[in-house]
Design a protein around this motif. Structure first.
Motif, PDB file in Angstrom:
ATOM      1  N   CYS A  68     -39.033  62.023  53.761  1.00 25.06           N
ATOM      2  CA  CYS A  68     -37.959  62.477  52.865  1.00 25.06           C
ATOM      3  C   CYS A  68     -38.465  62.688  51.447  1.00 25.06           C
ATOM      4  O   CYS A  68     -38.072  63.651  50.773  1.00 25.06           O
TER       5      CYS A  68
ATOM      6  N   SER B 173     -38.565  66.361  49.591  1.00 23.11           N
ATOM      7  CA  SER B 173     -37.831  66.542  48.338  1.00 23.11           C
ATOM      8  C   SER B 173     -38.691  67.247  47.304  1.00 23.11           C
ATOM      9  O   SER B 173     -38.209  68.078  46.523  1.00 23.11           O
TER      10      SER B 173
ATOM     11  N   TRP C  46     -31.305  64.579  45.994  1.00 18.50           N
ATOM     12  CA  TRP C  46     -32.121  63.491  46.532  1.00 18.50           C
ATOM     13  C   TRP C  46     -31.691  62.124  46.028  1.00 18.50           C
ATOM     14  O   TRP C  46     -32.464  61.179  46.067  1.00 18.50           O
TER      15      TRP C  46
ATOM     16  N   THR D 235     -31.021  64.030  53.077  1.00 16.09           N
ATOM     17  CA  THR D 235     -31.936  64.597  52.081  1.00 16.09           C
ATOM     18  C   THR D 235     -32.947  65.516  52.763  1.00 16.09           C
ATOM     19  O   THR D 235     -33.230  66.619  52.279  1.00 16.09           O
TER      20      THR D 235
END
Length: 1024
Positions: A391, A395, A405, A450
């Motif tokens: 993740c 991002s 995020w 996210t």
């Protein structure tokens, strides 16, 4: 406008910000320390509260003061009380450790309360020690998660205080149950000056009492040399509690110090005499004329006035004895102020090179059971780290705006809490373990959202609609709603490594045939396999799937993804039929089972024409019952491993049933010993290792006997000389010697099994020292932290699961009897067996490290998307291939961290993941192209190197240095950054981790420190 003019404008803006920034007025840190008295025994009183981030109560119950029938404490009131009491006397000091609680308190207080705290921090009265999100365990935690939880704690402290006064410089590990060399190495790389802990083996402590060896310089890494040295202090008789009789807390029953001479309860003289007697005893253990005395307990100082008023009196009346010739000087202090005083003594110190495992609190109590306790929670934590890295990377690569995020913080914090020494260890109450699991699961769902935002940005072509990217979090029990229910779906595999990798995908599906197309739309090979019967029947499994679809995802791009389209064909897929074959093979290895015992008997390396005679079996130890009334009556419990008569028992007296399934992609043998132990042994196409997928549970307790189940692997003819090897927090490899401790005489007679168990974060191995063996090696790689050993030569045993009926009296007050869905807990996991010859093939250690990382720690993450689009339509609307890496990094380099940082910036860590003696070629220094590594890093960026925790520029860090007995002085400073180093060609030495903050020019002008960095870089480029 030219590039040079743009840079000059940025420099001018920076200068304006710097000019308008007031110089700090705070006097904190070493400058704020009280001055010890020469010629005196200076007693540094450390006012502290040890606040477990969950244990007997959940995190929130501890913070808010709920569920007080268990323990009547509330952390928010502790901080309130201390903050109100410290200003009443400027000499008072207090330390605080757990940033998770401090941040929660901060978020729930007004500006006036925050400013009061800021003033206390800037004056040095309130000192932040250690500063991680939690006080992490050191046995079963992975170094990536340790670094992450410190980094998140540090970042929150920076955000709250915006002053260097809140930057921790001391490690404070007073409650973990043993101490790892890699953790200490991490603290050295974070620029810490020292480490304080309380728990070390009782025999080790007694030995150190005799030779004043409680304090030492720990040589934490042979790769880094002196810069990794860390002054380390072990507390004396009292762990981290106040001396007996001197606990001034509402939870204690000790008498206060009464100085009213008219009161019949006047007790000053007696109380001072008692304290002086304690100090005089402790002073015999210490080399310097400084003694650190902890004044606190778990969750102390809810009524801080009680503590401070009594400590004020203790200091006053003890120090008044100096007028009569007394040589004891009491002062409010902190661990850093104590360390400063010890440093200024200029003494030489003994050194240590190994670690502090295993830990025993008495001759019968080896704290080695928790290496395995709660195995499913340990596995969930490892998967949480995998997803968190995915993740964070996505991002950055998708350049998500901050509002997209925010959920990253949720998983960062849940993972930080999981590192706590009563969380991942499995030493918490059952309801707390359930709360940890719930927090982690919810946060993983937040993180998945996210990732979905990022993947929609990276996959979508112009005009295409957003789609859902589901994570199949239950593939460990062969359950995935999307793959089981959808007629058509897309599998997107994101690779978080900085190198290409491949994997075999396994998904539960309906009993139909399926076809799979790769990112180019080409059909690829597939195979259907039976889901093992014990897995189909697992309690709580919400799936009717009986088969899994298997296909190979080849050459997954670094920091990127490939998409595979799966479509059900309306042709039934009959259940795969087993054969009676006892051999499975590919073109690399051959695995054979014994015809009578129905167990593994040999593994052949076909290319080397080398056969290893190896067997595998499941056994268990009976857990010792006990009432804990005396050391010899200690029970086996959540913390303690204590087997009855040190004897193993077979899980079944009969050979297991056996089924063999072979195919072009994977071949496997299913074994069932009974209705609670089973195993799948498999080999994949082209791989040179064996995968063991075990299922254990519900462990039967109808006989009223707790059981601790192990997997035992034995090598015929191997001479291992009592030596085996385990990793330290997933990084350095340490040699272990059965029945031996390097620094004291170890008596193995009482607990020969438990006393030889060590933590395995990721791998354990043995080597064959027989003549002409070419130093053969067997490594076993685990998918979670476990405990293990080599109790007999040529064997490795790993404890998989524990179900116990007695508490071991170490505080949790519950037996470790985990249940789920109304039955005993079932655990399922994987191990990898990898054979090699470290002399003939020196890359075997490298292969082990790569398998650990690529398969168990940072494996590609699988996302599933249901769709009605045809393959052509999907390819027209969505990208099926992406890489965020401009250039693949060398094979011995790991991109440890890539995450968003301070708005538009990013945090980057690169590491050389081999030790200097692992491999003659791959262990050499290597160059890495940081500049231009990914699309988001370019020459318009300001890049600055920091210490490991990313909370101080590396060039600003200065560490205290300590002398070692009998050795010439060597600089203990961290390597200085070279201002002329080419960022397109960074140098990494073995085991080195380098940390960088990367900022856009606009964000770099937001704060004076960043401006100074940009100014330096701009001037450098102008001169060039």
């Amino acid at each position: 406008m030219g590039a040079l003019a743009e840079r000059l404008l940025a420099v001018a803006a920076c200068l304006a910000v710097v000019a308008s920034s007031p110089l700090p007025k705070a006097i904190c840190g070493y400058e704020s320390c009280p001055v010890p008295k020469e010629g005196m025994t200076n007693v540094h009183l450390i006012a502290h509260s040890h606040d477990d981030v969950g244990w007997l109560k959940t995190v929130d119950q501890y913070f808010y003061g709920q569920n007080n029938s268990i323990k009547p404490v509330g952390v928010q009131y502790i901080i309130d009380s201390v903050v109100n009491e410290l200003p009443k006397d400027p000499s008072r000091r207090f330390i605080y450790v757990e940033t998770a609680y401090f941040r929660q308190w901060w978020n729930n207080r007004d500006q006036e309360a925050r400013e009061k705290v800021e003033a206390l921090v800037e004056s040095g009265q309130l000192e932040i020690i250690s500063g991680g999100w939690a006080m992490h365990d050191e046995a079963v935690t992975h170094y990536q998660s340790i670094i992450d939880q410190f980094t998140w704690g540090f970042k929150n402290l920076d955000d709250m205080f915006n002053t260097s006064c809140a930057r921790p410089k001391i490690g404070w590990q007073i409650d973990p149950f043993g101490h790892a060399r890699e953790t200490a190495s991490i603290m050295a790389m974070m620029g810490f000056d020292g480490l304080f802990f309380a728990r070390l083996d009782h025999a080790d402590k007694n030995n150190r009492f005799k030779n004043q060896g409680l304090e030492m310089v720990w040589k934490t890494s042979p790769d880094h040399g002196a810069p990794s040295y860390l002054f380390t202090s072990a507390n004396h008789d009292i762990l981290y509690h106040s001396p007996i009789g001197f606990c001034f807390d509402i939870l204690c029953e000790d008498e206060p110090i009464i100085d009213d001479s008219n009161s019949p309860d006047y007790n000053v003289d007696r109380r001072v005499n008692s304290f002086i007697e304690f100090i005089e005893k402790q002073s015999t253990y210490m080399k310097s004329n400084n003694i650190l005395v902890t004044m606190g307990i778990d969750f102390a100082y809810q009524q801080a006035s009680y503590w401070f008023n009594n400590l004020d009196r203790l200091i006053k009346y003890t120090n008044e004895r100096q007028a009569e010739g007394g040589k004891i000087n009491l002062l409010y202090s902190t661990p850093s102020c104590y360390l400063k005083a010890v440093h200024e003594a200029g003494l030489e110190w003994p050194s240590k090179e190994d670690d502090f495992f295993p830990y025993s609190s008495d001759e019968y109590s080896y704290w080695t059971g928790y290496f395995t306790s709660r195995p499913t929670l340990k596995f969930m934590e490892r998967k949480g780290n995998n997803l968190l890295q995915v993740c964070k990377q996505l991002s950055v690569l998708a350049d998500l705006r901050e509002e997209k995020w925010e959920d990253l913080a949720s998983l960062r914090e849940a993972m930080g809490i999981m590192q706590h020494h009563d969380a991942i260890t499995g030493t918490e109450k059952q309801h707390v373990a359930e709360d940890y699991a719930l927090r982690l699961h919810r946060s993983m769902e937040h993180c998945r959202q996210t990732a979905e935002n990022a993947l929609n940005k990276l996959t979508a072509k112009e005009g295409s609609a957003e789609v859902q990217f589901h994570s199949c979090l239950f593939t460990n029990v062969s359950q995935c709603d999307t793959s089981e229910q959808a007629e058509k779906f897309v599998v997107t595999l994101y690779n978080p490594l900085a190198q290409q990798t491949s994997m075999f995908v396994r998904l539960p599906v309906q009993d139909f045939q399926y076809q799979v197309r790769n990112e180019l739309g080409e059909l690829i090979d597939t195979q259907m396999l039976k889901i093992p019967t014990p897995v189909q029947n697992m309690p709580g499994r919400e799936s009717s799937a009986t088969q899994e679809l298997v296909f190979q995802a080849e050459n997954l791009p670094p920091l990127g993804f490939k998409s595979y389209r799966v479509e059900k064909i309306n042709t039934a897929s009959p259940p795969p039929q087993p054969s009676e074959e006892l051999v499975i093979a590919n073109d690399v290895i051959e695995v054979t089972f014994d015809a009578d015992l129905k167990r593994l008997s040999s593994v052949k390396d076909i290319a080397a024409d080398k056969t290893y005679m190896v067997s595998q079996d499941f056994q268990y130890y009976e857990a010792l019952e006990g009432d804990n009334l005396g050391a010899a009556r200690r029970a086996s419990g959540a913390y303690i491993f204590r087997p009855v008569n040190h004897q193993k028992f077979p899980v079944s007296d009969s050979p297991p049933t056996i089924e063999t399934y072979t195919g072009a992609l994977v071949s496997e043998i299913h074994q069932e010993w009974n209705d609670w132990v089973s195993l799948v042994t498999r080999i994949y196409k082209g791989t040179n290792h064996v995968e063991l997928e075990w299922t254990v549970g519900p462990i039967p307790i109808d006989d009223d006997i707790g059981k601790e189940v192990i997997s035992l692997v034995s090598l015929s003819g191997w001479e291992t000389n009592g030596k085996f090897y385990t990793d330290s927090n997933g990084r350095q490899i340490l040699e272990r010697n059965r029945n031996l401790r390097p620094t004291w005489d170890f008596d193995p007679s009482l607990e020969p099994v438990a006393g030889n168990y060590y933590p395995i974060t990721t791998a354990i191995s043995i080597r064959n020292h027989a003549a002409n063996s070419e130093n053969e090696e067997l490594a076993i790689i685990t998918d979670r932290a476990q405990g293990g050993s080599s109790i007999e030569n040529g064997t490795l045993e790993i404890m998989l699961h524990r179900r116990l009926l007695f508490d071991d009296d170490k505080g949790v007050e519950e037996a470790l009897n985990e249940t789920a869905f109304g039955e005993g807990l079932v655990a399922r996991g994987k191990q990898i067996l990898l054979f090699g010859q470290t002399e003939a093939h020196p890359t075997s250690i490298y292969k082990t490290r790569r398998l650990v990382r690529d398969s168990m720690v940072l494996a590609p993450w699988l996302f599933v998307t249901p769709t009605d689009l045809t393959p052509t339509q999907w390819g027209e609307q969505y990208n099926t291939f992406y890489t965020g890496l401009r250039k693949e990094v060398p094979p011995n380099v790991n991109l440890l961290t890539l995450e968003p940082w301070n708005g538009e910036g990013m945090l980057v860590r690169v590491e050389h993941f081999l030790e200097k003696n692992d491999d003659p070629e791959l262990s050499q220094p290597i160059n890495v192209p940081l500049m231009g590594l990914i699309d988001r890093i370019n020459e318009e960026m300001a890049i600055g190197e920091t210490i490991l925790g990313a909370n101080q520029w590396l060039s600003d860090n200065v560490r205290l240095e300590f002398k070692i007995e009998g050795e010439e002085s060597a600089s203990q400073q961290l390597p200085r950054p070279d201002p002329n180093e080419d960022l397109a060609n960074l140098t990494l030495n073995p085991m080195q981790i380098r940390t960088f903050i990367v900022q856009t020019r606009s964000s770099a002008t937001m704060a004076a420190p960043c401006c100074i960095l940009l100014l330096a870089l701009a001037i450098l480029r102008i001169n060039i």
